[in-house]
Design an enzyme around this catalytic site. Structure first.
Site, mmCIF file in Angstrom:
data_model
loop_
_atom_site.group_PDB
_atom_site.id
_atom_site.type_symbol
_atom_site.label_atom_id
_atom_site.label_comp_id
_atom_site.label_asym_id
_atom_site.label_seq_id
_atom_site.Cartn_x
_atom_site.Cartn_y
_atom_site.Cartn_z
ATOM 1 N N HIS A 20 6.452 -1.694 19.874
ATOM 2 C CA HIS A 20 5.824 -0.541 19.235
ATOM 3 C C HIS A 20 6.403 0.757 19.790
ATOM 4 O O HIS A 20 6.819 1.648 19.041
ATOM 5 C CB HIS A 20 4.312 -0.617 19.472
ATOM 6 C CG HIS A 20 3.537 0.562 19.011
ATOM 7 N ND1 HIS A 20 2.781 0.543 17.872
ATOM 8 C CD2 HIS A 20 3.373 1.794 19.551
ATOM 9 C CE1 HIS A 20 2.196 1.719 17.714
ATOM 10 N NE2 HIS A 20 2.544 2.498 18.732
ATOM 11 N N GLU A 21 6.447 0.871 21.102
ATOM 12 C CA GLU A 21 6.954 2.095 21.738
ATOM 13 C C GLU A 21 8.450 2.271 21.525
ATOM 14 O O GLU A 21 8.922 3.385 21.290
ATOM 15 C CB GLU A 21 6.621 2.100 23.232
ATOM 16 C CG GLU A 21 5.152 2.255 23.531
ATOM 17 C CD GLU A 21 4.545 3.532 22.960
ATOM 18 O OE1 GLU A 21 5.246 4.559 22.887
ATOM 19 O OE2 GLU A 21 3.370 3.486 22.576
ATOM 20 N N HIS A 24 9.215 3.839 18.165
ATOM 21 C CA HIS A 24 9.048 5.297 18.122
ATOM 22 C C HIS A 24 10.348 5.971 18.556
ATOM 23 O O HIS A 24 10.820 6.918 17.922
ATOM 24 C CB HIS A 24 7.917 5.760 19.048
ATOM 25 C CG HIS A 24 6.547 5.478 18.555
ATOM 26 N ND1 HIS A 24 6.055 5.939 17.349
ATOM 27 C CD2 HIS A 24 5.517 4.798 19.140
ATOM 28 C CE1 HIS A 24 4.806 5.558 17.202
ATOM 29 N NE2 HIS A 24 4.454 4.856 18.275
#
Length: 111
Positions: A20-21, A24
């Protein structure tokens, strides 16, 4: 839940938070901001992303207590919205694309 199942669930949750990170940072870099790359955060190496409380302890506690929900978090990936491209097709949506890249990766993982 057996101990082996708990470990598998925690590993899946932790790696989902890491992906997820990373997404980004990948989205920000795709749009012109290299802040995450310079910080060494566009990597799947868990040591770069692990938050002791949110990535290890909380998921472990939730799994051991048979909680009906599981979640985790990782260290946020830095990005500078002022470094995002001011031109191009998506210029108006740059920050929304960076913000939505993480949840979109979670949906892909869930599918």
């Amino acid at each position: 839940m057996a101990f082996g199942d708990i470990i598998v669930v925690v590993i899946i949750i932790v790696f989902s938070a890491i992906i997820h990170e990373v997404m980004h940072g990948v989205a920000a870099e795709w749009l012109g901001d290299k802040t995450a790359r310079y910080a060494g955060r566009i990597t799947l190496n868990p040591l770069s992303h692990l938050d002791p409380m949110g990535s290890v302890l909380l998921p472990l506690i939730l799994a051991i207590t048979n909680s009906p929900i599981f979640f985790a978090w990782a260290k946020p990936v830095p990005y500078n919205p002022y470094n995002l491209r001011a031109d191009g097709l998506f210029r108006r949506w740059n920050e929304a694309i960076v913000a939505g890249a993480g949840p979109a990766s979670n949906l892909v993982i869930a599918l």
